[in-house]
Enzyme design. Structure first.
Site, short mmCIF file in Angstrom:
data_model
loop_
_atom_site.label_atom_id
_atom_site.label_comp_id
_atom_site.label_asym_id
_atom_site.label_seq_id
_atom_site.Cartn_x
_atom_site.Cartn_y
_atom_site.Cartn_z
N GLY A 173 40.60 36.97 44.74
CA GLY A 173 41.42 37.95 45.43
C GLY A 173 40.74 39.29 45.66
N ALA A 231 43.13 43.66 36.95
CA ALA A 231 43.95 42.49 36.58
C ALA A 231 45.42 42.81 36.81
CB ALA A 231 43.70 42.12 35.12
N TYR A 258 57.62 44.71 38.21
CA TYR A 258 56.32 44.89 38.88
C TYR A 258 56.22 46.30 39.47
CZ TYR A 258 52.31 44.09 41.93
OH TYR A 258 51.08 44.19 42.55
P1 NAI Z 1 45.25 37.54 42.28
O1 NAI Z 1 46.32 36.82 41.57
O2 NAI Z 1 44.41 36.84 43.27
O3 NAI Z 1 44.27 38.26 41.22
C1 NAI Z 1 44.74 38.79 40.01
C2 NAI Z 1 43.61 38.67 39.02
O4 NAI Z 1 44.04 39.19 37.74
C3 NAI Z 1 43.23 37.20 38.80
O5 NAI Z 1 41.83 37.07 38.85
C4 NAI Z 1 43.79 36.91 37.42
O6 NAI Z 1 43.09 35.89 36.71
C5 NAI Z 1 43.62 38.26 36.75
N1 NAI Z 1 44.44 38.35 35.56
C6 NAI Z 1 45.77 38.13 35.44
N2 NAI Z 1 46.14 38.24 34.15
C7 NAI Z 1 45.03 38.57 33.45
C8 NAI Z 1 44.77 38.82 32.08
N3 NAI Z 1 45.74 38.76 31.16
N4 NAI Z 1 43.50 39.11 31.70
C9 NAI Z 1 42.51 39.16 32.63
N5 NAI Z 1 42.69 38.92 33.94
C10 NAI Z 1 43.94 38.63 34.35
O7 NAI Z 1 45.94 38.77 42.99
P2 NAI Z 1 45.36 39.99 43.84
O8 NAI Z 1 46.26 40.14 44.97
O9 NAI Z 1 43.92 39.86 44.06
O10 NAI Z 1 45.66 41.16 42.80
C11 NAI Z 1 44.68 42.07 42.34
C12 NAI Z 1 45.39 43.34 41.96
O11 NAI Z 1 45.95 43.90 43.15
C13 NAI Z 1 46.55 43.15 40.99
O12 NAI Z 1 46.57 44.23 40.08
C14 NAI Z 1 47.77 43.21 41.90
O13 NAI Z 1 48.92 43.60 41.20
C15 NAI Z 1 47.31 44.22 42.92
N6 NAI Z 1 48.01 44.20 44.20
C16 NAI Z 1 48.03 43.10 44.99
C17 NAI Z 1 48.68 43.14 46.21
C18 NAI Z 1 48.74 41.96 47.14
O14 NAI Z 1 49.50 42.01 48.12
N7 NAI Z 1 47.97 40.91 46.93
C19 NAI Z 1 49.37 44.36 46.67
C20 NAI Z 1 49.27 45.46 45.75
C21 NAI Z 1 48.61 45.38 44.57
#
Ligand code: NAI
Length: 249
Positions: free
Chosen positions: A16, A91, A156
């Site tokens: 991501g 994360a 969230y």
């Molecule tokens: P994603 O689900 O693809 O990536 C999230 C990452 O966090 C994954 O690699 C996952 O393994 C890791 N993760 C989760 N729990 C963990 C833990 N306990 N320890 C270590 N790593 C952990 O999602 P995305 O979209 O790439 O999210 C990245 C960041 O962006 C997150 O903080 C999310 O909340 C934020 N975000 C995402 C948006 C979206 O529309 N996709 C919008 C706004 C913020």
């Protein structure tokens, strides 16, 4: 913008937005350590990609809900690279959502443990090292939902609003020491997380966006490169929000 010879640690970097940040950092010349929970195939492919770009790279396991795991990740990155210039606390988790009167407190706690405590652990344990060196760039991942909350995702939205506030608070603690602390508040971004809220909900939200589409992770990653660069030395406690026009100020 160059990050040449800088050492970066991206926590939550395997897929991501985090993955796009790792690649963008490497494109700008930084050595990249990335850490994540499991995801061995994703880690192996990203590690190979980063090494092919000619920078030093390492992949680590971390669970950001476990403070000692974060400590160990920082220790191993320093052991490999010598020091850390840039930390990204990326994360994050979300849930399918529920109104507050149906909230499961286990889900609530899990969201806060990753999204907020994980960010706090990263900052707590890298700042002493950055203070010793008199230099650092810390970039936390918040969300535009910190500024424009939606119904049924209170945990969230609140966890991300807390990340934004924590960023501004810590930024003041270290301002003037050579360390900057800022956050990126992405809008709807095309990753696995986007669709957790359900297709109907997400499509309705996308249709209402001025730009009419989700952002791609690479379009978000450029904000991290800027904040990590020496050009951003006057950015203190800021929230940068690449969001397709959903929230404007
Ligand atoms: P994603 O689900 O693809 O990536 C999230 C990452 O966090 C994954 O690699 C996952 O393994 C890791 N993760 C989760 N729990 C963990 C833990 N306990 N320890 C270590 N790593 C952990 O999602 P995305 O979209 O790439 O999210 C990245 C960041 O962006 C997150 O903080 C999310 O909340 C934020 N975000 C995402 C948006 C979206 O529309 N996709 C919008 C706004 C913020």
């Amino acid at each position: 913008m160059t990050l040449r010879s800088r050492n970066a640690l991206v926590i939550g970097g395997a897929v991501g937005i985090g993955r796009a940040v790792c690649i963008a950092f490497a494109q700008a010349g930084a050595n990249v350590a990335f850490a994540d929970l499991g995801k061995q195939d994703d880690k192996t492919s990203l590690l190979t990609e980063l090494k092919c770009m000619g920078v030093d790279a390492i992949a680590l396991d971390v669970d950001v809900t476990d403070e000692m795991s974060v400590v160990e990740t920082i220790r191993r990155t320093r052991e490999s690279f010598g020091h850390i210039d840039i930390l990204v606390n990326n994360a994050g988790v979300t849930s399918a959502g529920a109104p507050i009167h149906q909230q499961d407190w286990g889900v609530w706690s899990a969201i806060f443990d990753v999204n907020l405590k994980g960010v706090a652990y990263g900052m707590k344990h890298v700042i002493p090292h950055m203070l010793e060196r008199g230099y650092g760039r810390i970039i936390n991942t918040s969300s535009q939902l910190a500024h424009k909350p939606v119904a049924n995702h209170g945990a969230y939205c609140a966890s991300k609003a807390a990340v934004t506030a924590l960023t501004a608070s810590v930024a003041q603690e270290v301002a003037g020491s050579g360390i900057t602390v800022n956050c990126v508040c992405p809008g709807m971004t095309n990753t696995a997380m986007l669709w957790v809220g359900g297709t109907e909900f997400v499509n309705a939200k996308l249709a209402a966006l001025p730009i009419g589409r989700a952002g791609e992770p690479e379009e978000i990653a450029s904000a991290y490169v800027y904040l990590a660069s020496d050009l951003a030395g006057f950015f203190v406690g800021q929230s940068i929000s690449p969001n397709g026009g959903d929230v404007m100020w």
